[in-house]
Design an enzyme around this catalytic site. Sequence first.
Site, PDB file in Angstrom:
ATOM      1  N   GLU A 130       0.840  -1.205   0.000  1.00 54.30           N
ATOM      2  CA  GLU A 130       0.000   0.000   0.000  1.00 54.30           C
ATOM      3  C   GLU A 130       0.872   1.252   0.000  1.00 54.30           C
ATOM      4  OE1 GLU A 130      -2.713  -1.067  -1.037  1.00 54.30           O
ATOM      5  OE2 GLU A 130      -4.138  -0.386   0.464  1.00 54.30           O
ATOM      6  N   THR A 183      -5.858   7.617  -4.537  1.00 55.87           N
ATOM      7  CA  THR A 183      -5.808   7.635  -3.068  1.00 55.87           C
ATOM      8  C   THR A 183      -4.779   8.649  -2.569  1.00 55.87           C
ATOM      9  OG1 THR A 183      -6.524   5.358  -2.939  1.00 55.87           O
ATOM     10  CG2 THR A 183      -5.366   6.203  -1.029  1.00 55.87           C
TER      11      THR A 183
HETATM   12  N1  HSE Z   1      -8.157   4.576   4.714  1.00 53.84           N
HETATM   13  C1  HSE Z   1      -7.703   4.828   3.373  1.00 53.84           C
HETATM   14  C2  HSE Z   1      -8.088   6.241   3.008  1.00 53.84           C
HETATM   15  C3  HSE Z   1      -8.349   3.855   2.439  1.00 53.84           C
HETATM   16  O1  HSE Z   1      -9.215   6.633   3.296  1.00 53.84           O
HETATM   17  O2  HSE Z   1      -7.267   6.960   2.430  1.00 53.84           O
HETATM   18  C4  HSE Z   1      -7.937   4.028   1.007  1.00 53.84           C
HETATM   19  O3  HSE Z   1      -8.709   3.169   0.186  1.00 53.84           O
END
Ligand code: HSE
Length: 300
Positions: A130, A183
């Site tokens: 990630e 993201t």
């Molecule tokens: N918790 C992460 C965010 C998840 O909200 O950025 C990304 O899919």
Amino acid sequence: EQVRVFAPATAANLVCGFDILGLALEQPGDEVMMKRSDKSGVRLLKITGDDGRLPLDPAKNTVSACVQMLLKHLGREDIGVEIALHKQMPIGSGLGSSAASTVAGLYAINLLLGEPLSKHELLPFAMRGEELACGHGHADNVAPSLFGGITLIKSYEPLDVIQLPIPKDLYCSVVFPHVDVPTRAARQMIRSKIDLKDAVIQWGNIAGLVSGFFMNDHALIGRSMKDVLIEPTRAILIPEFYEMREQAMVSGALGFGISGSGPSVFAFASSKQTALNITNNIVQHLQSKGIDSNGYVSAI
Ligand code: HSE
């Protein structure tokens, strides 16, 4: 020897639990085929379903990079593996696309090696995937993709992951509007400081949501699905966000919110038929505004 592994998409955050809550969906998901080869090293032979968007360089692709990391950790860099990644879900969708690929890859290599590591031991490697994909090693997509069900990241340091109970008869509608929300960008726009009064509202909702899962209380789950910290900022990136919420709520949703960092949205429902109606009504609404989308329904 060859293995084929499917890892599911996920809805992270579950509205109020930024970076700490997530659940596995039945569909979509990604598939990894992996086989041993006589030549040492990790080779990424092909990627399908990504429209050429993902790197084939084994050091840059999160799947092969994480497999390499794992082999290094186990002192097995002598081993040769060939990987094919079949993306069966949209990239940059907020459905944990990178997480599903990475988890499938790590699970596959662990299987090929005779399962030297437990799922808990695989998790930190998936988190490094990630980090490669978006600059931050959050676990709220990789944990549910790896363990299934609903997971709580009770803490990051030390890493403490709890599997929560799955409430009876809970269904999830998911809609992915075809707009790109990376993201990385969706994380950069969030405020890093919050007001105490907002924090009180937020942790009340998180506690309410987790209690709802334990108590099988759908109404409590629904009224806890509120986010005063992140959603107001991120909703700006998602076309028709508040109109989609309206569609979901009039179709019988318990609650509605952004899936992960968006643009996908999700809603909980108490029956499969209601979940289907929610998904269809949101998809139709988007269509009327000229926005294509993919809709899904999953049992939790
Ligand atoms: N918790 C992460 C965010 C998840 O909200 O950025 C990304 O899919």
